[in-house]
Design an enzyme around this catalytic site. Structure first.
Site, PDB file in Angstrom:
ATOM      1  N   ASP A 287      11.623  12.924   9.464  1.00 23.88           N
ATOM      2  CA  ASP A 287      12.541  12.774   8.351  1.00 23.88           C
ATOM      3  C   ASP A 287      13.823  12.142   8.874  1.00 23.88           C
ATOM      4  O   ASP A 287      14.346  12.549   9.916  1.00 23.88           O
ATOM      5  CB  ASP A 287      12.853  14.159   7.749  1.00 23.88           C
ATOM      6  CG  ASP A 287      12.747  14.167   6.247  1.00 23.88           C
ATOM      7  OD1 ASP A 287      13.526  13.442   5.602  1.00 23.88           O
ATOM      8  OD2 ASP A 287      11.896  14.915   5.719  1.00 23.88           O
TER       9      ASP A 287
ATOM     10  N   HIS B  59       7.860  19.512  -0.417  1.00 25.89           N
ATOM     11  CA  HIS B  59       8.642  20.741  -0.196  1.00 25.89           C
ATOM     12  C   HIS B  59       9.687  20.998  -1.284  1.00 25.89           C
ATOM     13  O   HIS B  59      10.394  21.992  -1.235  1.00 25.89           O
ATOM     14  CB  HIS B  59       9.331  20.644   1.171  1.00 25.89           C
ATOM     15  CG  HIS B  59      10.323  19.518   1.211  1.00 25.89           C
ATOM     16  ND1 HIS B  59       9.942  18.182   1.162  1.00 25.89           N
ATOM     17  CD2 HIS B  59      11.669  19.512   1.240  1.00 25.89           C
ATOM     18  CE1 HIS B  59      11.010  17.423   1.167  1.00 25.89           C
ATOM     19  NE2 HIS B  59      12.080  18.190   1.222  1.00 25.89           N
ATOM     20  N   ASP B  60       9.815  20.077  -2.236  1.00 21.06           N
ATOM     21  CA  ASP B  60      10.779  20.252  -3.334  1.00 21.06           C
ATOM     22  C   ASP B  60      10.100  20.566  -4.661  1.00 21.06           C
ATOM     23  O   ASP B  60      10.770  20.700  -5.681  1.00 21.06           O
ATOM     24  CB  ASP B  60      11.588  18.958  -3.540  1.00 21.06           C
ATOM     25  CG  ASP B  60      12.507  18.620  -2.374  1.00 21.06           C
ATOM     26  OD1 ASP B  60      12.924  19.551  -1.658  1.00 21.06           O
ATOM     27  OD2 ASP B  60      12.802  17.418  -2.198  1.00 21.06           O
TER      28      ASP B  60
ATOM     29  N   ASP C 132      15.212  10.264   3.635  1.00 17.65           N
ATOM     30  CA  ASP C 132      15.760  11.143   2.596  1.00 17.65           C
ATOM     31  C   ASP C 132      16.744  10.385   1.698  1.00 17.65           C
ATOM     32  O   ASP C 132      17.658   9.720   2.208  1.00 17.65           O
ATOM     33  CB  ASP C 132      16.490  12.300   3.306  1.00 17.65           C
ATOM     34  CG  ASP C 132      16.810  13.456   2.383  1.00 17.65           C
ATOM     35  OD1 ASP C 132      15.867  14.040   1.816  1.00 17.65           O
ATOM     36  OD2 ASP C 132      18.005  13.773   2.238  1.00 17.65           O
TER      37      ASP C 132
ATOM     38  N   GLU D 108      12.589   8.080   0.082  1.00 17.61           N
ATOM     39  CA  GLU D 108      12.629   9.023  -1.048  1.00 17.61           C
ATOM     40  C   GLU D 108      13.645   8.492  -2.054  1.00 17.61           C
ATOM     41  O   GLU D 108      14.823   8.369  -1.738  1.00 17.61           O
ATOM     42  CB  GLU D 108      13.037  10.420  -0.576  1.00 17.61           C
ATOM     43  CG  GLU D 108      12.855  11.444  -1.692  1.00 17.61           C
ATOM     44  CD  GLU D 108      13.856  12.576  -1.666  1.00 17.61           C
ATOM     45  OE1 GLU D 108      13.605  13.592  -2.307  1.00 17.61           O
ATOM     46  OE2 GLU D 108      14.911  12.444  -1.008  1.00 17.61           O
TER      47      GLU D 108
HETATM   48  O1  TEU Z   1      15.776  15.632  -2.058  1.00 13.21           O
HETATM   49  C1  TEU Z   1      16.537  14.838  -2.924  1.00 13.21           C
HETATM   50  C2  TEU Z   1      16.557  15.238  -4.301  1.00 13.21           C
HETATM   51  O2  TEU Z   1      16.762  14.401  -5.156  1.00 13.21           O
HETATM   52  C3  TEU Z   1      16.353  16.661  -4.611  1.00 13.21           C
HETATM   53  O3  TEU Z   1      17.556  17.284  -4.807  1.00 13.21           O
HETATM   54  C4  TEU Z   1      15.508  16.774  -5.815  1.00 13.21           C
HETATM   55  O4  TEU Z   1      16.233  16.436  -6.973  1.00 13.21           O
HETATM   56  C5  TEU Z   1      15.033  18.157  -5.973  1.00 13.21           C
HETATM   57  O5  TEU Z   1      14.686  18.685  -4.753  1.00 13.21           O
HETATM   58  C6  TEU Z   1      13.855  18.140  -6.906  1.00 13.21           C
HETATM   59  O6  TEU Z   1      13.352  19.403  -7.054  1.00 13.21           O
HETATM   60  C7  TEU Z   1      15.918  15.430  -0.697  1.00 13.21           C
HETATM   61  C8  TEU Z   1      15.084  16.433   0.066  1.00 13.21           C
HETATM   62  O7  TEU Z   1      13.734  16.223  -0.212  1.00 13.21           O
HETATM   63  C9  TEU Z   1      15.549  17.810  -0.289  1.00 13.21           C
HETATM   64  O8  TEU Z   1      14.761  18.805   0.306  1.00 13.21           O
HETATM   65  C10 TEU Z   1      16.984  17.935   0.168  1.00 13.21           C
HETATM   66  O9  TEU Z   1      17.492  19.169  -0.249  1.00 13.21           O
HETATM   67  C11 TEU Z   1      17.857  16.814  -0.387  1.00 13.21           C
HETATM   68  O10 TEU Z   1      17.257  15.535  -0.282  1.00 13.21           O
HETATM   69  C12 TEU Z   1      19.162  16.739   0.373  1.00 13.21           C
HETATM   70  O11 TEU Z   1      18.950  16.244   1.658  1.00 13.21           O
END
Ligand code: TEU
Ligand code: CA
Length: 560
Positions: A103, A332-333, A205, A260
Site C-alpha cells: 500500500d 478492508h473498507d 491509497d 484507489e
Molecule cells: O479509503 C478511502 C476512502 O475513501 C474511505 O474513507 C472510504 O470512503 C470508506 O472506507 C468506505 O467505506 C482509503 C483506505 O482504503 C482506508 O482504509 C483509509 O482509512 C483511508 O483511505 C485513509 O487512508
C-alpha cells in the site's frame, strides 16, 4: 479492436489476494496479525492460485487508522515484525511465484511523521510547506467549508502557530502538499527504496485526491457526506502528478499499480489506466459498492441487480481496449461479500458465495479477493457502539445521532456497512479464536468459526475455497484464459432483475455466464447451443439452455 492493440502485461491475467495484516494471522500470540503470520500462510495462498498479494500498510504507524496513518515510510511497525521479516516475506513469496504489492499511502502521513512534526514546529520551518497550512478566515473559522471523511471538518487549528492544516481524513492524517516538488521527490525516492527490494507494485491509497486547487475554493456540492470532493478528486493535477511519478519511478520497473479512486466515472478510469497515458495500471472504482447505501443520509437501499449490471457492464465496455479494470466485491473498507450481495443463511451461504465469485471472475480485468472471502466469511453482529473499533464507525455514529437518528437505527446501519466486518480476524480452524491467535485477538472473532473456517474449506471438495480455486485456474488455463482475460463483453437482458447473464468472446470462442441472484428457482431461455459446461455451482449436467431452470443462486459458465 483486436487484442494486438493492447500490449499484454503480466498483471492482465493476475489474481490478487488482499491481506489486512492486523487481522490475518498472529504467530507470536499478542493478538495482532503479523508478517511471520503471513509467511506461514503463503502455501495457502499459493494453493488458491493467487499470484499477487496486496498487503495493506505494514509501515510504522501510531495506528489511528490501523496503518493508513504512516509515521515512517521505510520502517515496519514493530507489532507486524521487522524489515528482516519483510525481506523474508518477499523472498518466500517470490519462491512461490507470488508478487507482493504494498500500500502506498501518500495523500497524507501521520501527524507523528517526522516531516509533520517539523512542519508544525514553526511557520518558517523548511518543511512548513510540505503540508497544507492556511490562515483562519477573519472570524477565526476554517479556511474553507471542506469536510473530512472521518471528522466534521477537514481543517484543524494549530494553536501554537495560529494556522489550520488540511486533513481529508482524521486530524492525525494531515494531507501532504503535492504542489511542493520536494515532497514529490521524497515520495519518489521512497518508492524506489521499496521497488528495489523487489516489490511487485503499489496499491495507491486515495491517489485521485492528491491534487488540491491552489485557491482552495469552497465546496458547492453537499450530497456526498464529504463536502469539497468536486475540487480535490480526479482533477488535472492528480493526473499530472501521476504522469510525473511514472516518468521518475514507475517506468523503470515492470509493476502492477492500482489507484484507489472514489468518485470516478469510466472516463476517469480511462485517463488513469490507458497505457498510452503513462499513469497507472488500473483503478478501484466505487460505483458498484455505493448502490446499496446512501452514506450521507445513513440510508440502506435495496440491492438493485439491474443497476448493478448497468454499472459493471459500462465499466467492462468503456475500458475495453482503452484501459484496464480491477474487479472486486470487497476489501478492508467494505462489509463481507456474501452477507451483502448474497445470503449468509445456512441454507444459501455456500451456494450464493460461489455464485458471486463466478460472476466476478468471468469478467475482464484483474480480480481481487479479500481475505476470508474465499471461505465465505460473513458479517459479524455488533451489539453496541463500544463493540466497534473503526474510527469511521465511531464518527458516523456520532453524526447519525446528531441528525436525530436513534441509537438503534445507527447501530443497524453500522451492522450493515461498518468497515469492522472486514477486519474481524480470519477464521483458520475450529480451535479457540478460530486459530487466528493463541492470545486475545485485538478484535473478537465471529462465533461462526466452528462451521466457517479455512481448514474445513480445504478438506471439503465442494467448498467455496475450491470453487474460487477453479475460477482462478480457468483464468490461467490455455483453454479459456484468453477469452476470460481479453474477450469482449456483452450483457444480456439488462432489465432482468433476477438473473445476471453476459457473454465474453474472442477469436470465435464464447463463454456465457448465467447467475441467479435470487433465492427462487426461475425459468429462462437463452438462444445458444451448449458446447460444454465449464463450471456450475450445482451438481448435474445439462445439454440445452433453451428452457433452463435456474436453482436459487445457481451460477453456470457455459461454452457456447
Ligand atoms: O479509503 C478511502 C476512502 O475513501 C474511505 O474513507 C472510504 O470512503 C470508506 O472506507 C468506505 O467505506 C482509503 C483506505 O482504503 C482506508 O482504509 C483509509 O482509512 C483511508 O483511505 C485513509 O487512508
Ligand atoms: Ca502478532
Amino acid at each position: 479492436m483486436s487484442t494486438e492493440q493492447l500490449e499484454q502485461r503480466w498483471w492482465h491475467d493476475a489474481v490478487v489476494y488482499q491481506i489486512y495484516p492486523r487481522s490475518f494471522n498472529d504467530v507470536n500470540g499478542d493478538g495482532i496479525g503479523d508478517i511471520p503470520g503471513i509467511i506461514e500462510k503463503l502455501d495457502y495462498i499459493q494453493g488458491l492460485g493467487a499470484n499477487v498479494i496486496w498487503l495493506s500498510p505494514v509501515y510504522k504507524s501510531p495506528m489511528d487508522d490501523n496503518g493508513y496513518d504512516i509515521s515512517g515510510y521505510r520502517e515496519i511497525a514493530p507489532e507486524f515484525g521487522t524489515m528482516a521479516d519483510m525481506e523474508v516475506l518477499l523472498k518466500e513469496a517470490d519462491r512461490r511465484g507470488i508478487k507482493i504489492v504494498m500500500d502506498l499511502v501518500v495523500n497524507h502521513t501521520s501527524d507523528e511523521h517526522p516531516w509533520f512534526i517539523e512542519s508544525k514546529s514553526s511557520k518558517d520551518n523548511p518543511k512548513r510547506d510540505w503540508y497544507i497550512w492556511k490562515d483562519p478566515k477573519e472570524d477565526g473559522s476554517e479556511p474553507n467549508n471542506w469536510e473530512s471523511f472521518f471528522k466534521p471538518k477537514a481543517w484543524t487549528l494549530d494553536e501554537a502557530t495560529g494556522q489550520y492544516y488540511l486533513h481529508l481524513f482524521s486530524n492525525k492524517q494531515p494531507d501532504l502538499n503535492w504542489a511542493n516538488p520536494e515532497v514529490r521527490e521524497a515520495i519518489y525516492d521512497m518508492m524506489h527504496f521499496w521497488l528495489k527490494k523487489g516489490l511487485g507494485g503499489f496499491r495507491m491509497d486515495v491517489i485521485n485526491m492528491i491534487g488540491k486547487p491552489s485557491d482552495f475554493p469552497d465546496a458547492t456540492i453537499f450530497d456526498s457526506g464529504v463536502a469539497g470532493w468536486e475540487h480535490w478528486s480526479n482533477n488535472l493535477l492528480a493526473h499530472q502528478y501521476l504522469r510525473e511519478m511514472h516518468e521518475k519511478v514507475l517506468k523503470h520497473y515492470d509493476v502492477l499499480t492500482v489507484g484507489e479512486t472514489p468518485f470516478t466515472t469510466t472516463l476517469d478510469g480511462r485517463y488513469y489506466s490507458h497505457p498510452a497515458r503513462n499513469e497507472i495500471s488500473m483503478i478501484f472504482q466505487f460505483e458498484h459498492v455505493s448502490i446499496d447505501r446512501e452514506e450521507h443520509n445513513a440510508v440502506k437501499k435495496d440491492f438493485d441487480l439491474v443497476q448493478y449490471k448497468e454499472i459493471m457492464s459500462r465499466w467492462q465496455e468503456d475500458l475495453y481496449q482503452k484501459g484496464w479494470n480491477s474487479l472486486y466485491w470487497s476489501n478492508h473498507d467494505q462489509p463481507r461479500t456474501v452477507s451483502r450481495y448474497g445470503s449468509d443463511s445456512p441454507e444459501y451461504r455456500v451456494i450464493s458465495a460461489k455464485m458471486l465469485g463466478t460472476v466476478l471472475h468471468m469478467m475482464s480485468g484483474t480480480p481481487y479477493i479479500y481475505q476470508g472471502e474465499e471461505i465465505g466469511m460473513t458479517n459479524k453482529h455488533f451489539n453496541n457502539i463500544e463493540e466497534f473499533n473503526d474510527l469511521m464507525a465511531k464518527f458516523h455514529y456520532q453524526k447519525m445521532l446528531q441528525r436525530g437518528i436513534s441509537d438503534e437505527d445507527a447501530i443497524a446501519f453500522l451492522n450493515d456497512f461498518s468497515r469492522d466486518h472486514a477486519r474481524v480476524p480470519v477464521q483458520w480452524d475450529n480451535s479457540e479464536h478460530a486459530g487466528f491467535t493463541t492470545g486475545t485477538p485485538w478484535l473478537p472473532v465471529n462465533q461462526n468459526y466452528a462451521d466457517i473456517n479455512a481448514e474445513q474449506a480445504i478438506n471439503d471438495e465442494s467448498s467455496i475455497y475450491h470453487h474460487y480455486r477453479q475460477l482462478i485456474a480457468l483464468r490461467k488455463s490455455d483453454e479459456f484464459g484468453k477469452v476470460i482475460v481479453y474477450g469482449d463483453h456483452t450483457l444480456l437482458d439488462p432489465q432482468d432483475s433476477e438473473v445476471y447473464a453476459y457473454i465474453r468472446s474472442i477469436d470465435g470462442k464464447s463463454l456465457l455466464t448465467i447467475a441467479n441472484f435470487s433465492s427462487q428457482t426461475v425459468q429462462r431461455t437463452y438462444p445458444y447451443s451448449v458446447k460444454q459446461i465449464v463450471i456450475n455451482n450445482y451438481p448435474g449436467s445439462l445439454s440445452s439452455i433453451h428452457n433452463i431452470e435456474l436453482k436459487p443462486y445457481q451460477a453456470l459458465v457455459i461454452e457456447i
